[in-house]
Enzyme design. Structure first.
Site, PDB file in Angstrom:
ATOM      1  N   GLY A  84      -1.604   2.937  -7.084  1.00 20.86           N
ATOM      2  CA  GLY A  84      -2.397   3.235  -8.286  1.00 20.86           C
ATOM      3  C   GLY A  84      -1.838   4.415  -9.045  1.00 20.86           C
ATOM      4  CB  CYS A  88      -4.875   4.355  -5.079  1.00 20.25           C
ATOM      5  SG  CYS A  88      -4.194   2.687  -5.193  1.00 20.25           S
ATOM      6  CB  CYS A 148      -0.903  -0.017   1.231  1.00 25.40           C
ATOM      7  SG  CYS A 148      -1.950   1.446   1.380  1.00 25.40           S
ATOM      8  CG  HIS A 185      -2.456  -0.999  -9.693  1.00 24.56           C
ATOM      9  ND1 HIS A 185      -3.257  -0.171  -8.948  1.00 24.56           N
ATOM     10  CD2 HIS A 185      -1.487  -1.453  -8.851  1.00 24.56           C
ATOM     11  CE1 HIS A 185      -2.779  -0.109  -7.704  1.00 24.56           C
ATOM     12  NE2 HIS A 185      -1.728  -0.886  -7.620  1.00 24.56           N
ATOM     13  CD  GLU A 198      -7.136   1.746  -2.716  1.00 27.02           C
ATOM     14  OE1 GLU A 198      -6.846   0.760  -2.002  1.00 27.02           O
ATOM     15  OE2 GLU A 198      -6.762   2.902  -2.461  1.00 27.02           O
TER      16      GLU A 198
HETATM   17  N1  LIG Z   1      -6.438  -1.957  -2.455  1.00 24.50           N
HETATM   18  C1  LIG Z   1      -5.017  -2.286  -2.688  1.00 24.50           C
HETATM   19  C2  LIG Z   1      -4.204  -2.117  -1.393  1.00 24.50           C
HETATM   20  C3  LIG Z   1      -4.077  -0.642  -0.978  1.00 24.50           C
HETATM   21  C4  LIG Z   1      -3.409   0.177  -2.034  1.00 24.50           C
HETATM   22  C5  LIG Z   1      -3.583   1.687  -1.927  1.00 24.50           C
HETATM   23  N2  LIG Z   1      -4.380   2.168  -0.824  1.00 24.50           N
HETATM   24  C6  LIG Z   1      -2.250   2.401  -2.028  1.00 24.50           C
HETATM   25  O1  LIG Z   1      -2.091   3.498  -1.464  1.00 24.50           O
HETATM   26  O2  LIG Z   1      -1.369   1.864  -2.755  1.00 24.50           O
HETATM   27  C7  LIG Z   1      -4.933  -3.752  -3.183  1.00 24.50           C
HETATM   28  O3  LIG Z   1      -5.849  -4.525  -2.898  1.00 24.50           O
HETATM   29  O4  LIG Z   1      -3.920  -4.069  -3.832  1.00 24.50           O
END
Ligand SMILES: N[C@H](CCC[C@H](N)C(=O)O)C(=O)O
Length: 277
Positions: free
Chosen positions: A226, A223, A73, A165, A214
């Site tokens: 992201g 994100c 994350c 992604h 997400e």
């Molecule tokens: N939902 C993402 C994890 C959190 C990523 C995001 N909150 C960031 O800041 O990179 C996943 O399932 O891969």
């Protein structure tokens, strides 16, 4: 056992951060979901545990609000870097995750805020590394959304930053139904481990407006991984330079895809409050 935590966020992507370096912390998925519920619980996008690491300064464990454990994350790495740097004006930290090792350069401003640059490592671009369920060109996925003969969105780019992604290129993100489309794509059979879904509108060669659905959390304000994946996608397509500002609902992140193939994400950190689980 009650556990103290810090409620933190990176551009509105919010977390409960638990320091588990001295005492193990392994909540069941249903407990994570209960804590994460914004109606009946504390509410967060992700739950973060800081653990010890034999090879670095710490290990960061990540749960999405749906209770699932995931690789990494980006926004939380900035928060963990800030947390691990209680005093110094600037400090470099190695933070390991299930999705790979990262390096955080922390410039701590004060007790509530700071700016952190994180070397997120190299993007993974092979279909097996995303992963996809079949061999495909990750630069132009054979994927359509909407009526087959007049799809709303199609031909996205897939990038892994340790987590998966898929980036769609759109003319105007304000016109995208992110919830409807994101939830449809998140569990599409092409993505056996699910996927985070970004919609990118290129403003100019150094500016991208992006909105995100997400995996395991739904629409978030920002994100970090992201934003990294989006910059890699737009640069691979020749739409932007390898350095750009990615502007999300919660604000901008500066992303640079360096010559050594590492992606550097720079952005803010904010402490909201302290609490106890
Ligand atoms: N939902 C993402 C994890 C959190 C990523 C995001 N909150 C960031 O800041 O990179 C996943 O399932 O891969």
């Amino acid at each position: 056992m009650s556990r103290p935590f810090l409620k933190m966020n990176g551009l509105g992507n919010d977390f409960i951060v638990v320091d588990a370096r001295d005492t193990a912390f392994a909540p069941a998925p249903e407990q994570v979901r209960a804590w994460g519920d914004r109606a009946s619980g504390i509410g967060f996008d992700q739950l973060i545990a800081i653990e010890g690491s034999a090879s670095g300064d710490a290990f960061m464990r990540v749960w999405n609000s749906d209770g699932g454990t995931v690789e990494t994350c980006g926004n939380a790495l900035r928060c963990v870097g800030w947390y691990l740097n209680p005093k110094a004006a600037e400090k470099t930290l190695k933070i390991d995750t299930l999705g790979g090792a990262t390096k955080a350069i922390v410039i701590r401003a004060d007790e509530k805020t700071g700016t952190v640059a994180v070397d997120m490592g190299k993007p993974r671009l092979d279909w097996r590394e995303i992963p996809l369920s079949e061999e495909m060109d990750t630069l132009r996925l054979e994927l359509k959304v909407g009526p087959y003969d007049a799809p709303l969105y199609h031909t996205p780019c897939a990038v892994s930053m340790g987590n998966p992604h898929v980036v769609f290129f759109v003319d105007d993100v304000s016109k995208v139904d992110v919830a409807a489309t994101g939830s449809l794509i998140e569990n599409h059979p092409l993505f056996p481990e699910g996927v985070n879904v970004e919609f990118a509108q290129v403003i100019d060669r150094q500016t991208i407006r992006m909105r995100v659905w997400e995996r395991g959390a739904g629409i978030t304000q920002s994100c970090g991984t992201g934003a990294c994946a989006t910059l890699v996608a737009t640069a691979r397509r020749g739409l932007t330079d390898r350095t750009a500002t990615v502007i999300m609902d919660g604000g901008p992140l500066h992303i640079a895809w360096a010559e050594n193939d590492h992606v550097i994400m720079t952005g803010p950190v904010e402490v909201e409050f302290e609490g106890t689980l």
